[in-house]
Design an enzyme around this catalytic site. Sequence first.
Site: not given
Ligand SMILES: Cc1cc2nc3c(=O)[nH]c(=O)nc-3n(C[C@H](O)[C@H](O)[C@H](O)COP(=O)(O)OP(=O)(O)OC[C@H]3O[C@@H](n4cnc5c(N)ncnc54)[C@H](O)[C@@H]3O)c2cc1C
Length: 475
Positions: A39, A41, A46, A278, A327, A451
């Site tokens: 990771e 960050d 996110t 996004r 998520a 209820h």
């Molecule tokens: C404001 C907001 C509200 C949201 N609310 C909801 C909600 O209520 N319910 C819901 O289901 N979804 C919600 N989402 C969407 C949800 O956050 C995403 O769908 C989810 O986080 C996707 O998960 P992921 O594991 O694919 O990616 P991410 O959570 O984006 O994680 C990817 C990770 O990979 C890391 N990374 C990237 N490239 C590299 C690399 N080359 N090397 C090492 N690490 C790397 C990043 O730093 C990050 O930590 C919301 C999003 C936002 C922006």
Amino acid sequence: MVVGDIATGTELLVIGAGPGGYVAAIRAAQNGIDTTLVEKDAYGGTCLNYGCIPSKALITGANLAHEAGNAEEMGIHADPVVDMSQLRDWKSGVVDQLTGGVEKLCKANGVNLVEGTARFKDENAVRIAHGGEGQGSETVEFEHCIIATGSRVIQIPGFDFGDEPVWSSRDALEADTVPERLVVVGGGYIGMELSTTFAKLGADVTVVEMLDDILPGYESDVARVVRKRAEDLGIDMHFGEGASGWRDEDDGIMVTTETEDGEENEYRADKVLVAVGRSPVTDTMDIESAGLEADDRGFLSVDECRRTDVEHIYAVGDVVEDTPMLAHVASKEGIVAAEHVAGEPVAFDSQAVPAAVFTDPEIGTVGMTEADAEEAGFSPVVGQMPFRASGRALTTNHADGFVRVVADEESGFVLGAQIVGPEASELIAELAFAIEMGATLEDVASTIHTHPTLAEAVMEAAENALGQAIHTLNR
Ligand SMILES: Cc1cc2nc3c(=O)[nH]c(=O)nc-3n(C[C@H](O)[C@H](O)[C@H](O)COP(=O)(O)OP(=O)(O)OC[C@H]3O[C@@H](n4cnc5c(N)ncnc54)[C@H](O)[C@@H]3O)c2cc1C
């Protein structure tokens, strides 16, 4: 310490510790697979750091303040003062608790954690650059890899997130003051959740949306309930307008928009939040070196086990094409990929994928709409229960909206549901479960529901589809 370029090996390398990646890593480790999670960050990705969790924390604070200040008819007289920086600190505490938990869970399950940015060297190795300058790098060789690198906000021309008045959703969630006037570009779910939140916190909110309604992808009667409530909260919505730029004014900024016919409009603001979607993070990893190719929008295509075209490399979460950027979708895909690596016969089933929007009121959907069901060749039967006929909804003083259940008329199988109303994000779980279990309308209707609860409305909608509703007129 300067670390040289050393090479280590792992059975499974997971890139990205969001809800796709960390869940995949834990499940793989539980299956006895030597797993490394990298990771760049923050653990939790996110979702935990800049998305689902902080936004829901802020929504809770905004709702609490708004409710307390608007309960005169119940005899409650209060004028709450919101200390935004304290609310932000509380929210950050929740985030820290959860991200710390993710790290601990990974370690406790035996996942090797590596901090750094991964780039493919070839289809069996990545190079990981650690932290800041002089931190060195290492090469990790893998047998299998899961790409879970998520997504980033889309920036539009004329709005640079580096400029102080221009907010991304992440900036909005970090705000320590409420802007007096906020223009929100984009009426999708993130735009509408944050519009509602800031309106409740006292901002004067204007939404500009290119399409002709908010919440694209949701049925118009569902979106209408949210739009009506947003209007009641004083949110000013303009449709068919694309944001074209902004400029400084003596008193704040001026956001300019343009219609398709070239008509220009201007809106005064202190901040402008750009929430237009996004895009997947696949362009910073040298995926070509691994023999991978993304589509023109950056998404990776996968099979039902989440394998990419390079069979030992999987992709899950927001980087995957044709699945919603959510998520819980990322996590489910992560589990499927991890179990497939472990040799289990698994596949991602998209039949019962719920989605929730945390607006006021909330939306919860799963499976097919009536139109989807018709298109799929079913002869659908639909049942609906308005929350104004629910005793529990009235006692919470939130009775806008309805539960709708869609089923196959012949077999009675539940095919889908749309809920707009109080706690829709929780209520939808019952109908997701119903679809997953192959339940019929009869099953849902004959289950005894406590209820007085909002969940009774789910039972009543199923009864309504069967022509047996007690508390609403049958269709
Ligand atoms: C404001 C907001 C509200 C949201 N609310 C909801 C909600 O209520 N319910 C819901 O289901 N979804 C919600 N989402 C969407 C949800 O956050 C995403 O769908 C989810 O986080 C996707 O998960 P992921 O594991 O694919 O990616 P991410 O959570 O984006 O994680 C990817 C990770 O990979 C890391 N990374 C990237 N490239 C590299 C690399 N080359 N090397 C090492 N690490 C790397 C990043 O730093 C990050 O930590 C919301 C999003 C936002 C922006």
